[in-house]
Design a protein around this motif. Structure first.
Motif, short mmCIF file in Angstrom:
data_model
loop_
_atom_site.label_atom_id
_atom_site.label_comp_id
_atom_site.label_asym_id
_atom_site.label_seq_id
_atom_site.Cartn_x
_atom_site.Cartn_y
_atom_site.Cartn_z
N GLY A 1 0.81 -1.21 0.00
CA GLY A 1 0.00 0.00 0.00
C GLY A 1 0.84 1.26 0.00
O GLY A 1 0.64 2.16 -0.83
N PHE A 2 1.78 1.34 0.92
CA PHE A 2 2.64 2.53 0.98
C PHE A 2 3.54 2.62 -0.25
O PHE A 2 3.84 3.70 -0.74
N GLY A 3 3.97 1.45 -0.76
CA GLY A 3 4.79 1.46 -1.97
C GLY A 3 4.02 1.98 -3.17
O GLY A 3 4.57 2.74 -3.98
N ALA A 4 2.74 1.60 -3.28
CA ALA A 4 1.93 2.09 -4.39
C ALA A 4 1.72 3.59 -4.31
O ALA A 4 1.75 4.30 -5.32
N VAL A 5 1.49 4.10 -3.09
CA VAL A 5 1.31 5.54 -2.92
C VAL A 5 2.59 6.29 -3.29
O VAL A 5 2.55 7.37 -3.90
N ALA A 6 3.72 5.72 -2.94
CA ALA A 6 4.99 6.40 -3.18
C ALA A 6 5.41 6.36 -4.64
O ALA A 6 6.04 7.31 -5.14
N THR A 7 5.05 5.29 -5.36
CA THR A 7 5.54 5.13 -6.73
C THR A 7 4.59 5.66 -7.79
O THR A 7 4.98 5.83 -8.94
N GLY A 8 3.33 5.92 -7.44
CA GLY A 8 2.38 6.41 -8.42
C GLY A 8 1.61 5.28 -9.07
O GLY A 8 1.71 4.12 -8.67
N ALA A 9 0.84 5.61 -10.11
CA ALA A 9 -0.09 4.64 -10.69
C ALA A 9 0.46 3.88 -11.88
O ALA A 9 -0.20 3.00 -12.40
N HIS A 10 1.67 4.20 -12.33
CA HIS A 10 2.19 3.56 -13.54
C HIS A 10 3.60 3.06 -13.28
O HIS A 10 4.26 3.43 -12.32
N GLY A 11 4.05 2.21 -14.20
CA GLY A 11 5.42 1.71 -14.12
C GLY A 11 5.50 0.34 -13.50
O GLY A 11 4.54 -0.20 -12.95
N VAL A 12 6.70 -0.24 -13.60
CA VAL A 12 6.94 -1.58 -13.08
C VAL A 12 6.78 -1.61 -11.57
O VAL A 12 6.27 -2.57 -11.00
N SER A 13 7.23 -0.56 -10.90
CA SER A 13 7.16 -0.52 -9.44
C SER A 13 5.73 -0.59 -8.95
O SER A 13 5.44 -1.25 -7.94
N SER A 14 4.80 0.07 -9.64
CA SER A 14 3.39 0.02 -9.22
C SER A 14 2.82 -1.38 -9.40
O SER A 14 2.01 -1.84 -8.59
N ALA A 15 3.25 -2.07 -10.46
CA ALA A 15 2.79 -3.44 -10.69
C ALA A 15 3.30 -4.36 -9.59
O ALA A 15 2.57 -5.23 -9.09
N ILE A 16 4.56 -4.18 -9.20
CA ILE A 16 5.12 -5.00 -8.12
C ILE A 16 4.39 -4.74 -6.81
O ILE A 16 4.05 -5.68 -6.07
#
Length: 252
Positions: free
Chosen positions: A69-84
């Motif tokens: 949850g916190f990782g998604a908020v920090a990385t935004g809605a797009h990109g590989v990081s959001s998928a992870i």
């Protein structure tokens, strides 16, 4: 197929939601498989009990949900990081909701009758997320025309009306109807106009001086349970395993 994938998943930015849903469902299925094997004494799996303390899988689930949850908020809605992060969050949610009944009762009711609540919550969660994934927007916003969406007054009135229907259905004791009604307003409308369940806030307040309404509500609930409780239990047992006939012991 490629056009559908781009138009409905990639372009609206729903890939993280899809990954979260898939990881949620797969984690729940894998967890139930493992716990059923532990219960039957088969396979290499055992309860995790360091120092005699039984660690329920809701614990790593909470940790994974927090990280995702916190990782998604920090990385935004797009990109590989959001998928992870979506996969991590979905995995954690699968572990947590698999033991929803334990959290609700603050007791190890995993294989008891109360434990059926976990299976119900998981199925409903997957269904609601699936509806959102295929394009249903809460409170019927997706049913508005482009002009109506641009009109703030029309948008607010539509949301308030559909929210009121869901709230009425909830007050009548129709929890599932209210929940699904948030993404499919017609469902909330049906729940709002039908009789309330006996014992619900609506029935206690408005049926006190209406004995016929109370009798009809009780009869309708009895008929519903007689028709659907048996098949519903069989489906729950197929998905999550049948509960113990004796009180559950500590551990799975």
């Amino acid at each position: 197929m490629d056009h559908w994938w781009y138009r409905n998943i990639l372009e609206p930015g729903k890939l993280p939601l899809l990954l979260a849903l898939l990881s949620f469902v797969l984690t729940f299925a894998a967890t139930r498989t493992v716990t059923r094997m532990i219960r039957a004494g088969r396979g290499p799996f055992r309860n995790v009990s360091p120092g005699g303390l039984h660690i329920h899988h809701v614990v790593p689930g909470v940790i994974l949900m927090t990280i995702g949850g916190f990782g998604a908020v920090a990385t935004g809605a797009h990109g590989v990081s959001s998928a992870i992060c979506a996969v991590i969050f979905g995995t954690g949610a699968g572990l947590v909701l698999d033991e929803f009944a334990l959290v609700l009762h603050l007791d190890d009711v995993y294989w008891s009758e109360q434990g059926r609540r976990s299976v119900e919550v998981v199925v409903v969660t997957a269904a609601v997320v699936g509806l959102v994934l295929i394009g249903s927007v809460p409170f019927g916003v997706d049913e508005l025309s482009p002009d109506e969406r641009e009109s703030r007054a029309a948008l607010v009135l539509n949301v308030l009306f559909n929210f009121s229907l869901a709230l009425i259905a909830l007050s009548k004791g129709k929890v599932l109807t209210a929940l699904f009604g948030t993404v499919v307003p017609l469902v909330a409308l049906v729940g709002a106009i039908r009789l309330a369940k006996p014992g619900s806030p609506w029935a206690r307040r408005l049926y006190r001086r209406r004995p016929r309404a109370r009798a009809r509500a009780a009869l309708r609930l009895w008929r519903h349970d007689r028709r659907w409780s048996g098949p519903g239990r069989k489906i729950q047992d197929l998905i999550g395993g049948a509960p113990d006939r004796t009180p559950a012991r500590d551990g799975k």
